[in-house]
Design a protein around this motif. Structure first.
Motif, PDB file in Angstrom:
ATOM      1  N   GLY A 121      -9.335   3.736  -7.269  1.00 40.03           N
ATOM      2  CA  GLY A 121      -7.997   3.173  -7.260  1.00 40.03           C
ATOM      3  C   GLY A 121      -7.046   3.870  -6.306  1.00 40.03           C
ATOM      4  O   GLY A 121      -7.408   4.238  -5.185  1.00 40.03           O
ATOM      5  N   VAL A 122      -5.811   4.079  -6.760  1.00 35.66           N
ATOM      6  CA  VAL A 122      -4.771   4.724  -5.950  1.00 35.66           C
ATOM      7  C   VAL A 122      -5.220   6.123  -5.538  1.00 35.66           C
ATOM      8  O   VAL A 122      -5.021   6.532  -4.391  1.00 35.66           O
ATOM      9  CB  VAL A 122      -3.446   4.796  -6.746  1.00 35.66           C
ATOM     10  CG1 VAL A 122      -2.429   5.675  -6.045  1.00 35.66           C
ATOM     11  CG2 VAL A 122      -2.877   3.414  -6.965  1.00 35.66           C
TER      12      VAL A 122
ATOM     13  N   PRO B  39       3.256   4.692  -7.953  1.00 36.13           N
ATOM     14  CA  PRO B  39       2.397   3.542  -8.285  1.00 36.13           C
ATOM     15  C   PRO B  39       2.565   3.250  -9.779  1.00 36.13           C
ATOM     16  O   PRO B  39       3.293   3.954 -10.481  1.00 36.13           O
ATOM     17  CB  PRO B  39       0.997   4.083  -7.997  1.00 36.13           C
ATOM     18  CG  PRO B  39       1.105   5.520  -8.435  1.00 36.13           C
ATOM     19  CD  PRO B  39       2.506   5.945  -8.012  1.00 36.13           C
TER      20      PRO B  39
ATOM     21  N   ASN C 229       4.237  -1.732  -6.114  1.00 37.68           N
ATOM     22  CA  ASN C 229       3.360  -2.654  -6.832  1.00 37.68           C
ATOM     23  C   ASN C 229       2.207  -3.033  -5.922  1.00 37.68           C
ATOM     24  O   ASN C 229       2.422  -3.422  -4.775  1.00 37.68           O
ATOM     25  CB  ASN C 229       4.126  -3.898  -7.254  1.00 37.68           C
ATOM     26  CG  ASN C 229       5.317  -3.567  -8.133  1.00 37.68           C
ATOM     27  OD1 ASN C 229       6.448  -3.836  -7.790  1.00 37.68           O
ATOM     28  ND2 ASN C 229       5.061  -2.962  -9.269  1.00 37.68           N
ATOM     29  N   PHE C 230       1.010  -2.918  -6.439  1.00 36.15           N
ATOM     30  CA  PHE C 230      -0.182  -3.226  -5.655  1.00 36.15           C
ATOM     31  C   PHE C 230      -0.261  -4.709  -5.323  1.00 36.15           C
ATOM     32  O   PHE C 230      -0.753  -5.094  -4.278  1.00 36.15           O
ATOM     33  CB  PHE C 230      -1.433  -2.765  -6.422  1.00 36.15           C
ATOM     34  CG  PHE C 230      -2.702  -2.955  -5.658  1.00 36.15           C
ATOM     35  CD1 PHE C 230      -2.983  -2.163  -4.558  1.00 36.15           C
ATOM     36  CD2 PHE C 230      -3.613  -3.928  -6.037  1.00 36.15           C
ATOM     37  CE1 PHE C 230      -4.159  -2.345  -3.844  1.00 36.15           C
ATOM     38  CE2 PHE C 230      -4.791  -4.110  -5.317  1.00 36.15           C
ATOM     39  CZ  PHE C 230      -5.055  -3.314  -4.221  1.00 36.15           C
ATOM     40  N   SER C 231       0.259  -5.541  -6.223  1.00 30.63           N
ATOM     41  CA  SER C 231       0.164  -6.998  -6.019  1.00 30.63           C
ATOM     42  C   SER C 231       1.484  -7.668  -6.392  1.00 30.63           C
ATOM     43  O   SER C 231       2.326  -7.078  -7.078  1.00 30.63           O
ATOM     44  CB  SER C 231      -0.949  -7.582  -6.884  1.00 30.63           C
ATOM     45  OG  SER C 231      -0.583  -7.509  -8.252  1.00 30.63           O
TER      46      SER C 231
ATOM     47  N   GLY D 168      -4.360   0.989 -14.190  1.00 28.39           N
ATOM     48  CA  GLY D 168      -5.640   0.528 -13.658  1.00 28.39           C
ATOM     49  C   GLY D 168      -6.745   0.796 -14.660  1.00 28.39           C
ATOM     50  O   GLY D 168      -6.707   0.316 -15.797  1.00 28.39           O
TER      51      GLY D 168
ATOM     52  N   ASP E 165       0.834  -1.198   0.000  1.00 31.94           N
ATOM     53  CA  ASP E 165       0.000   0.000   0.000  1.00 31.94           C
ATOM     54  C   ASP E 165       0.872   1.252   0.000  1.00 31.94           C
ATOM     55  O   ASP E 165       1.581   1.524   0.968  1.00 31.94           O
ATOM     56  CB  ASP E 165      -0.889  -0.046   1.254  1.00 31.94           C
ATOM     57  CG  ASP E 165      -1.892   1.083   1.343  1.00 31.94           C
ATOM     58  OD1 ASP E 165      -1.775   2.071   0.574  1.00 31.94           O
ATOM     59  OD2 ASP E 165      -2.785   0.987   2.198  1.00 31.94           O
TER      60      ASP E 165
ATOM     61  N   ASP F 194       1.901  -7.756 -10.118  1.00 24.99           N
ATOM     62  CA  ASP F 194       2.444  -6.511 -10.678  1.00 24.99           C
ATOM     63  C   ASP F 194       3.958  -6.471 -10.493  1.00 24.99           C
ATOM     64  O   ASP F 194       4.699  -6.072 -11.397  1.00 24.99           O
ATOM     65  CB  ASP F 194       1.812  -5.288 -10.020  1.00 24.99           C
ATOM     66  CG  ASP F 194       0.347  -5.111 -10.389  1.00 24.99           C
ATOM     67  OD1 ASP F 194      -0.120  -5.743 -11.354  1.00 24.99           O
ATOM     68  OD2 ASP F 194      -0.334  -4.332  -9.689  1.00 24.99           O
TER      69      ASP F 194
END
Length: 167
Positions: free
Chosen positions: A32-33, A113, A153-155, A118, A10, A158
């Motif tokens: 989103g972000v 990000p 990276n969100f995930s 997204g 995050d 990613d």
């Protein structure tokens, strides 16, 4: 010495000089972000954003970080992916101009990000290649300026895209 590091998680939790917000052109919050940053920063961020008169694609503007651990938020508007040659130029400008805003405000750590990846639909690998090339170019051009860059990276998926590029 400047470098690029990667973080999975995050962006609103990072204690850096500035986090970059993948904003919409109004700068007044969104999904989103953008929405996560506005929620975590609190209502004073929206108040300050109202004074900035929006932001054009590729440009960057700075605000305070308010309730975030980051001291500042640098807002940039990424391109909505269309497949046009201008998409890459606009995305490059997001990264370059955000770094310039950071330097102009004597900031030395920044977290990005995945801008436009997204709802704006930019293909993640292509966007990651542009992000890394631009950041590396900026760091080389400003080798005399200390800047720590974190790509957030969100995930894990990613992160794997960036890992595939960097080896």
């Amino acid at each position: 010495m400047s470098n690029i590091q990667f973080h999975v998680g995050d962006i609103t939790k990072l204690a850096v000089d500035a986090i970059v917000n993948a904003a919409n052109s109004s700068l007044l919050g969104g999904g989103g972000v953008d929405g996560a940053i506005h929620r975590a920063a609190g209502p004073r961020l929206l108040e300050e954003c109202r004074t900035l008169n929006g932001c054009r694609t590729g440009e960057a503007k700075i605000t305070g970080g308010y309730n975030l651990p980051a001291k500042h938020v640098i807002h940039t508007v990424g391109p909505i992916y269309s497949g046009s040659k201008y998409d890459a130029e606009d995305l490059r400008n997001c990264y370059w101009n955000s770094l310039e805003v950071a330097r102009n405000n004597d900031l030395h750590s920044i977290a990005f990000p995945g801008i436009s990846t997204g709802v704006y639909g930019y293909p993640k690998r292509e966007a990651a290649e542009i992000a890394l090339a631009t950041v590396k170019e900026w760091l080389q051009k400003h080798a005399d300026y200390e800047m720590e860059v974190t790509i957030v990276n969100f995930s894990q998926a990613d992160y794997e895209v960036y890992k595939g590029i960097t080896g």
